[in-house]
Design a protein around this motif. Structure first.
Motif, PDB file in Angstrom:
ATOM      1  N   MET A 232     -26.221 -29.677   7.095  1.00  0.00           N
ATOM      2  CA  MET A 232     -25.863 -28.264   7.213  1.00  0.00           C
ATOM      3  C   MET A 232     -26.949 -27.484   7.955  1.00  0.00           C
ATOM      4  SD  MET A 232     -25.449 -25.539   4.081  1.00  0.00           S
ATOM      5  CE  MET A 232     -27.213 -25.661   3.714  1.00  0.00           C
ATOM      6  N   HIS A 233     -28.203 -27.694   7.575  1.00  0.00           N
ATOM      7  CA  HIS A 233     -29.299 -26.986   8.230  1.00  0.00           C
ATOM      8  C   HIS A 233     -29.422 -27.386   9.698  1.00  0.00           C
ATOM      9  CE1 HIS A 233     -31.274 -26.428   4.025  1.00  0.00           C
ATOM     10  NE2 HIS A 233     -30.505 -25.394   4.343  1.00  0.00           N
ATOM     11  N   PHE A 234     -29.250 -28.664   9.985  1.00  0.00           N
ATOM     12  CA  PHE A 234     -29.341 -29.147  11.356  1.00  0.00           C
ATOM     13  C   PHE A 234     -28.220 -28.541  12.202  1.00  0.00           C
ATOM     14  CE2 PHE A 234     -31.015 -33.215  13.589  1.00  0.00           C
ATOM     15  CZ  PHE A 234     -31.159 -32.506  14.777  1.00  0.00           C
ATOM     16  N   ALA A 235     -27.009 -28.496  11.643  1.00  0.00           N
ATOM     17  CA  ALA A 235     -25.878 -27.906  12.365  1.00  0.00           C
ATOM     18  C   ALA A 235     -26.117 -26.420  12.632  1.00  0.00           C
ATOM     19  CB  ALA A 235     -24.583 -28.104  11.572  1.00  0.00           C
ATOM     20  N   PHE A 236     -26.725 -25.737  11.675  1.00  0.00           N
ATOM     21  CA  PHE A 236     -27.019 -24.313  11.858  1.00  0.00           C
ATOM     22  C   PHE A 236     -28.018 -24.111  12.991  1.00  0.00           C
ATOM     23  CE2 PHE A 236     -29.119 -20.270  10.726  1.00  0.00           C
ATOM     24  CZ  PHE A 236     -27.999 -19.456  10.629  1.00  0.00           C
ATOM     25  N   LEU A 237     -29.024 -24.982  13.052  1.00  0.00           N
ATOM     26  CA  LEU A 237     -29.986 -24.913  14.153  1.00  0.00           C
ATOM     27  C   LEU A 237     -29.289 -25.126  15.494  1.00  0.00           C
ATOM     28  CD1 LEU A 237     -32.857 -24.879  15.349  1.00  0.00           C
ATOM     29  CD2 LEU A 237     -32.995 -27.329  14.850  1.00  0.00           C
ATOM     30  N   GLN A 238     -28.366 -26.065  15.542  1.00  0.00           N
ATOM     31  CA  GLN A 238     -27.643 -26.327  16.785  1.00  0.00           C
ATOM     32  C   GLN A 238     -26.771 -25.141  17.191  1.00  0.00           C
ATOM     33  OE1 GLN A 238     -28.120 -28.312  18.986  1.00  0.00           O
ATOM     34  NE2 GLN A 238     -26.311 -29.181  19.961  1.00  0.00           N
ATOM     35  N   ILE A 239     -26.239 -24.435  16.219  1.00  0.00           N
ATOM     36  CA  ILE A 239     -25.455 -23.225  16.500  1.00  0.00           C
ATOM     37  C   ILE A 239     -26.351 -22.169  17.142  1.00  0.00           C
ATOM     38  CG2 ILE A 239     -24.286 -21.270  15.381  1.00  0.00           C
ATOM     39  CD1 ILE A 239     -23.222 -23.384  13.323  1.00  0.00           C
ATOM     40  N   LEU A 240     -27.561 -21.994  16.618  1.00  0.00           N
ATOM     41  CA  LEU A 240     -28.498 -21.029  17.189  1.00  0.00           C
ATOM     42  C   LEU A 240     -28.873 -21.416  18.621  1.00  0.00           C
ATOM     43  CD1 LEU A 240     -30.903 -20.375  14.171  1.00  0.00           C
ATOM     44  CD2 LEU A 240     -28.896 -19.055  14.863  1.00  0.00           C
ATOM     45  N   LEU A 241     -29.100 -22.701  18.844  1.00  0.00           N
ATOM     46  CA  LEU A 241     -29.427 -23.169  20.194  1.00  0.00           C
ATOM     47  C   LEU A 241     -28.248 -22.952  21.139  1.00  0.00           C
ATOM     48  CD1 LEU A 241     -31.320 -26.487  19.339  1.00  0.00           C
ATOM     49  CD2 LEU A 241     -32.308 -24.334  20.130  1.00  0.00           C
ATOM     50  N   GLY A 242     -27.044 -23.135  20.629  1.00  0.00           N
ATOM     51  CA  GLY A 242     -25.854 -22.870  21.443  1.00  0.00           C
ATOM     52  C   GLY A 242     -25.763 -21.411  21.835  1.00  0.00           C
ATOM     53  N   ALA A 243     -26.182 -20.528  20.931  1.00  0.00           N
ATOM     54  CA  ALA A 243     -26.181 -19.097  21.258  1.00  0.00           C
ATOM     55  C   ALA A 243     -27.181 -18.791  22.361  1.00  0.00           C
ATOM     56  CB  ALA A 243     -26.499 -18.279  20.002  1.00  0.00           C
ATOM     57  N   LEU A 244     -28.333 -19.460  22.335  1.00  0.00           N
ATOM     58  CA  LEU A 244     -29.307 -19.270  23.406  1.00  0.00           C
ATOM     59  C   LEU A 244     -28.733 -19.734  24.743  1.00  0.00           C
ATOM     60  CD1 LEU A 244     -32.639 -20.440  21.703  1.00  0.00           C
ATOM     61  CD2 LEU A 244     -31.840 -18.094  22.072  1.00  0.00           C
ATOM     62  N   VAL A 245     -27.995 -20.835  24.726  1.00  0.00           N
ATOM     63  CA  VAL A 245     -27.336 -21.328  25.943  1.00  0.00           C
ATOM     64  C   VAL A 245     -26.337 -20.302  26.455  1.00  0.00           C
ATOM     65  CG1 VAL A 245     -25.757 -23.075  26.856  1.00  0.00           C
ATOM     66  CG2 VAL A 245     -27.669 -23.772  25.415  1.00  0.00           C
ATOM     67  N   ALA A 246     -25.513 -19.784  25.549  1.00  0.00           N
ATOM     68  CA  ALA A 246     -24.498 -18.809  25.946  1.00  0.00           C
ATOM     69  C   ALA A 246     -25.127 -17.511  26.433  1.00  0.00           C
ATOM     70  CB  ALA A 246     -23.556 -18.528  24.776  1.00  0.00           C
ATOM     71  N   GLY A 247     -26.230 -17.123  25.821  1.00  0.00           N
ATOM     72  CA  GLY A 247     -26.843 -15.839  26.146  1.00  0.00           C
ATOM     73  C   GLY A 247     -27.338 -15.742  27.569  1.00  0.00           C
ATOM     74  N   ILE A 248     -27.730 -16.884  28.178  1.00  0.00           N
ATOM     75  CA  ILE A 248     -28.228 -16.851  29.559  1.00  0.00           C
ATOM     76  C   ILE A 248     -27.347 -17.693  30.491  1.00  0.00           C
ATOM     77  CG2 ILE A 248     -30.612 -16.412  28.874  1.00  0.00           C
ATOM     78  CD1 ILE A 248     -31.195 -19.381  29.258  1.00  0.00           C
ATOM     79  N   ASP A 249     -26.123 -18.013  30.036  1.00  0.00           N
ATOM     80  CA  ASP A 249     -25.200 -18.830  30.832  1.00  0.00           C
ATOM     81  C   ASP A 249     -25.832 -20.149  31.267  1.00  0.00           C
ATOM     82  OD1 ASP A 249     -22.910 -17.229  30.782  1.00  0.00           O
ATOM     83  OD2 ASP A 249     -23.697 -15.933  32.356  1.00  0.00           O
ATOM     84  N   ALA A 250     -26.653 -20.724  30.374  1.00  0.00           N
ATOM     85  CA  ALA A 250     -27.324 -21.980  30.709  1.00  0.00           C
ATOM     86  C   ALA A 250     -26.350 -23.143  30.825  1.00  0.00           C
ATOM     87  CB  ALA A 250     -28.377 -22.300  29.649  1.00  0.00           C
ATOM     88  N   GLY A 251     -25.166 -23.003  30.229  1.00  0.00           N
ATOM     89  CA  GLY A 251     -24.181 -24.069  30.309  1.00  0.00           C
ATOM     90  C   GLY A 251     -23.667 -24.306  31.710  1.00  0.00           C
ATOM     91  N   ARG A 252     -23.894 -23.344  32.598  1.00  0.00           N
ATOM     92  CA  ARG A 252     -23.433 -23.478  33.981  1.00  0.00           C
ATOM     93  C   ARG A 252     -24.559 -23.891  34.931  1.00  0.00           C
ATOM     94  NH1 ARG A 252     -20.596 -18.425  32.389  1.00  0.00           N
ATOM     95  NH2 ARG A 252     -18.375 -18.928  32.162  1.00  0.00           N
ATOM     96  N   SER A 253     -25.760 -24.093  34.395  1.00  0.00           N
ATOM     97  CA  SER A 253     -26.911 -24.376  35.261  1.00  0.00           C
ATOM     98  C   SER A 253     -26.918 -25.817  35.765  1.00  0.00           C
ATOM     99  CB  SER A 253     -28.207 -24.070  34.513  1.00  0.00           C
ATOM    100  OG  SER A 253     -28.289 -24.828  33.315  1.00  0.00           O
ATOM    101  N   PHE A 254     -26.542 -26.767  34.912  1.00  0.00           N
ATOM    102  CA  PHE A 254     -26.460 -28.180  35.303  1.00  0.00           C
ATOM    103  C   PHE A 254     -25.133 -28.727  34.801  1.00  0.00           C
ATOM    104  CE2 PHE A 254     -30.985 -27.349  35.284  1.00  0.00           C
ATOM    105  CZ  PHE A 254     -31.432 -28.012  36.430  1.00  0.00           C
TER     106      PHE A 254
END
Length: 378
Positions: A232-254
């Motif tokens: 549960m804690h690990f999944a929550f951390l991954q959710i936060l990291l996903g938000a960082l990706v979304a916040g700067i459109d990093a998903g479209r960088s590579f």
């Protein structure tokens, strides 16, 4: 002199038998558990929809279309042409318009405005449903013992979420900002998942009788519970990291996979000064961290699943299996999101499955904490 009685005669057959009281543990504390559970399920569904709408608001770059925070008067959208023009004029003053969307006409502005207005309106609706439900149960005396504080916790978290939402939006209105600060987006999304998880846990508790939970707690499956908690804690951390990706459109960088720009580690990963800003603002490095964390989460989830399958309780085994299947689906969607440059439908499906995975991991944790009693023959 008393008369003789047959040894086969039933003794005391005419006496009034004492009433057997069942469910003593639940007496006086039960309240309206079913009603409370239905109210929480409604809140859960609304928060889940809120997360999805928030994701769509981010993906359509609509979050900065409303530049003021008006908790009450803001519930009404612009009603006249003059109102629309005044709202558009406010948007035209922020950097997102002047540096990125200067091509927009009023009709274009309306499209992004409705996304953000709908997102805020749904937040108001959730607050209203919570307030009406809480006051209704409390005033009528139908609130089960111990659930006033739990219900207030949900309300407090919801109120904090509204304030954090504006804190996030305000970060995108300053000079040089084209979107909200990614770390504030992560806090906003993280609290949304915390609210959703809290409500889900309460729904699980209300789905079983109090006496059943007290008995089940004595046979808690400690190892499965510990692994599910870590998951549960690990999944929550991954959710936060996903938000960082979304916040700067990093998903479209590579958009290549499994490599990034043809290599394992992305190029130009530490080009921003000072160095620590790369972990929040460098698209390549942020996406790389999210990818690596996803791989580690899959490995940890596999360990948790294998341990969960060793449970003696079928309900626990099924709960861990369901969460593990959702984990694989989420990994596949993550890869698809990368290779489609975060296409709208793929990206939002990725977020929807994140909600599903989060709840299923919590369900597995609950199943280990309160195992369902099963006979030897199943």
């Amino acid at each position: 002199m008393s008369e003789k009685r047959s040894i086969f005669e039933e003794v005391g057959s005419d006496d009034a038998r004492p009433e057997i009281r069942k469910g003593g543990i639940d007496a006086g504390r039960r309240g309206s558990r079913k009603g409370l559970r239905a109210w929480l399920v409604l809140l859960f569904l609304m928060v889940a929809v809120m997360i999805v709408v928030g994701g769509l608001t981010r993906l359509t770059d609509s979050g900065l279309s409303i530049t003021e925070w008006k908790p009450l008067s803001g519930a009404l959208p612009p009603m006249t042409q003059a109102d629309w023009e005044a709202e558009f004029a406010l948007y035209q003053q922020i950097p997102q318009f002047t540096e990125m969307n200067s091509w927009m006409e009023l009709s274009d502005f309306k499209q992004i405005y409705w996304w953000e207005w709908g997102h805020r309106q749904l937040g108001r609706a959730i607050g209203l449903v919570w307030a009406v439900g809480f006051l209704g149960f409390w005033i009528s005396g139908r609130m089960p013992t111990g659930w006033v504080k739990r219900s207030l916790l949900i309300g407090a978290m919801g109120g904090a979420q509204g304030a954090i939402g504006w804190w996030m939006v305000s970060s995108g209105l300053g000079e040089g900002m084209l979107s909200v600060a990614s770390y504030r987006l992560a806090v906003h999304l993280g609290l949304a998942f915390a609210i959703l998880g809290t409500i889900a846990w309460y729904v699980f508790l209300l789905s079983r009788e109090e006496r059943d939970l007290m008995q089940a707690r004595r046979v808690r499956e400690a190892k499965q519970f510990g692994l599910a908690t870590g998951w549960m804690h690990f999944a929550f951390l991954q959710i936060l990291l996903g938000a960082l990706v979304a916040g700067i459109d990093a998903g479209r960088s590579f958009t290549d996979w499994p490599t990034m720009g043809g290599q394992f580690f992305p190029p130009y990963a530490f080009d921003i000064e000072p160095v620590w800003r790369n972990f929040l603002e460098n698209p390549g490095l942020v996406q790389f961290i999210h990818r690596m964390s996803g791989y580690l989460l899959l490995i940890f989830g596999t360990v948790a699943f294998l341990r969960g399958r060793r449970s003696a309780n079928p309900a626990t085994r099924r709960a861990f299996t369901a969460a593990y299947i959702a984990l694989w689906g989420q990994v596949a969607l993550g890869v698809a999101a990368v290779m489609t440059a975060a296409h709208l439908h793929v990206a939002i499906t990725h977020q929807v499955v994140a909600v599903l995975l989060w709840v299923l991991i919590l369900r597995a944790r609950f199943a280990a904490a309160y195992p369902v009693a099963t006979s030897v023959r199943g």
